[in-house]
Motif scaffolding. Structure first.
Motif, short mmCIF file in Angstrom:
data_model
loop_
_atom_site.label_atom_id
_atom_site.label_comp_id
_atom_site.label_asym_id
_atom_site.label_seq_id
_atom_site.Cartn_x
_atom_site.Cartn_y
_atom_site.Cartn_z
N THR A 1 13.53 -8.70 -5.36
CA THR A 1 14.34 -7.86 -4.48
C THR A 1 14.71 -6.61 -5.27
N ALA A 2 15.14 -5.59 -4.56
CA ALA A 2 15.60 -4.37 -5.25
C ALA A 2 16.76 -4.69 -6.18
N GLU A 3 17.63 -5.59 -5.75
CA GLU A 3 18.78 -5.97 -6.57
C GLU A 3 18.33 -6.65 -7.86
N GLY A 4 17.33 -7.50 -7.78
CA GLY A 4 16.81 -8.19 -8.96
C GLY A 4 16.19 -7.22 -9.95
N VAL A 5 15.43 -6.27 -9.45
CA VAL A 5 14.84 -5.24 -10.31
C VAL A 5 15.95 -4.42 -10.95
N ASN A 6 16.95 -4.06 -10.15
CA ASN A 6 18.05 -3.26 -10.65
C ASN A 6 18.85 -3.97 -11.74
N LEU A 7 19.03 -5.27 -11.61
CA LEU A 7 19.75 -6.03 -12.63
C LEU A 7 19.06 -5.95 -13.99
N LEU A 8 17.72 -6.00 -13.97
CA LEU A 8 16.98 -5.95 -15.24
C LEU A 8 16.86 -4.53 -15.79
N LEU A 9 16.65 -3.55 -14.92
CA LEU A 9 16.42 -2.19 -15.40
C LEU A 9 17.69 -1.36 -15.51
N ARG A 10 18.77 -1.86 -14.96
CA ARG A 10 20.07 -1.19 -15.05
C ARG A 10 20.01 0.27 -14.62
N SER A 11 19.65 0.44 -13.38
CA SER A 11 19.57 1.76 -12.78
C SER A 11 20.49 1.78 -11.57
N PHE B 1 11.20 -8.14 -0.01
CA PHE B 1 10.73 -8.72 -1.26
C PHE B 1 9.47 -7.96 -1.68
N TYR B 2 9.37 -7.68 -2.97
CA TYR B 2 8.25 -6.91 -3.50
C TYR B 2 7.53 -7.74 -4.56
N ARG B 3 6.23 -7.57 -4.61
CA ARG B 3 5.45 -8.17 -5.69
C ARG B 3 4.29 -7.22 -6.00
N PHE B 4 3.70 -7.45 -7.16
CA PHE B 4 2.59 -6.62 -7.58
C PHE B 4 1.37 -6.91 -6.72
N SER B 5 0.56 -5.91 -6.49
CA SER B 5 -0.66 -6.06 -5.71
C SER B 5 -1.60 -7.07 -6.35
N ASP B 6 -2.41 -7.71 -5.52
CA ASP B 6 -3.37 -8.68 -6.05
C ASP B 6 -4.77 -8.07 -6.21
N ASP B 7 -4.87 -6.75 -6.15
CA ASP B 7 -6.14 -6.04 -6.34
C ASP B 7 -6.57 -6.16 -7.81
N VAL B 8 -7.74 -6.73 -8.04
CA VAL B 8 -8.21 -7.02 -9.41
C VAL B 8 -8.35 -5.74 -10.24
N MET B 9 -8.91 -4.70 -9.66
CA MET B 9 -9.08 -3.44 -10.41
C MET B 9 -7.73 -2.82 -10.76
N LEU B 10 -6.77 -2.94 -9.85
CA LEU B 10 -5.43 -2.43 -10.11
C LEU B 10 -4.75 -3.22 -11.22
N ILE B 11 -4.94 -4.52 -11.21
CA ILE B 11 -4.36 -5.37 -12.26
C ILE B 11 -4.90 -4.94 -13.62
N GLU B 12 -6.19 -4.68 -13.70
CA GLU B 12 -6.80 -4.23 -14.96
C GLU B 12 -6.27 -2.85 -15.37
N SER B 13 -6.17 -1.94 -14.42
CA SER B 13 -5.67 -0.58 -14.72
C SER B 13 -4.24 -0.62 -15.25
N VAL B 14 -3.41 -1.42 -14.61
CA VAL B 14 -2.00 -1.48 -15.03
C VAL B 14 -1.87 -2.27 -16.33
N SER B 15 -2.75 -3.20 -16.58
CA SER B 15 -2.75 -3.88 -17.88
C SER B 15 -3.04 -2.89 -19.00
N GLU B 16 -4.00 -2.01 -18.77
CA GLU B 16 -4.31 -0.97 -19.76
C GLU B 16 -3.13 -0.01 -19.91
N LEU B 17 -2.50 0.34 -18.81
CA LEU B 17 -1.31 1.20 -18.82
C LEU B 17 -0.20 0.56 -19.65
#
Length: 135
Positions: free
Chosen positions: A46-56, A84-100
């Motif tokens: 949730t946005a609240e969960g992300v906010n708790l960790l990133l403190r924004s 509710f949000y989750r990371f995309s399940d696109d394989v190429m995107l997973i690889e790109s963001v892993s490199e990032l």
């Protein structure tokens, strides 16, 4: 699209990382949100969960989540009262963001410089619209 890079970036960041940043990342906070959801790809946030960790601010987190969702980097699911949000399940995107993610660990400063040195094509187009054309 050939991505220009400064000489010091050639050693530190791959062309694919620079291209990804310039196409999708507009702030360090946005990168942090993306990397958080990528690191726990099987979890919904949730946005609240992300906010708790990133403190924004909650509004900033919601804006980042919505932008990343509109870019198809995240998937949003709505239930009766919450998004509710989750990371995309696109394989190429997973690889790109892993490199990032790996680049961010090693070349943090260069990544931040690349984010804020991103060329603004739309700003240039806007500026060009005011040029006086000779007849």
């Amino acid at each position: 699209m050939k991505v220009p890079s400064a000489p010091q970036e050639k050693v530190a960041l791959s062309e694919s990382v620079i291209k990804f940043i310039w196409e999708h990342i507009h702030s360090v906070k946005q990168l942090e949100v993306l990397l958080l959801l990528h690191s726990s790809a099987d979890q919904e946030w949730t946005a609240e969960g992300v906010n708790l960790l990133l403190r924004s601010s909650i509004s900033s987190v919601i804006e980042r989540l919505d932008d990343l969702t509109s870019r198809n980097l995240l998937i949003m699911r709505m239930d009766d009262t919450q998004e509710f949000y989750r990371f995309s399940d696109d394989v190429m995107l997973i690889e790109s963001v892993s490199e990032l993610k790996e680049s961010y660990k090693v070349f943090t400063v260069r990544m931040i410089e690349t984010i804020y040195a991103r060329p603004s094509i739309s700003l240039q187009d806007f500026s060009n619209s005011f040029r006086i054309k000779k007849k």
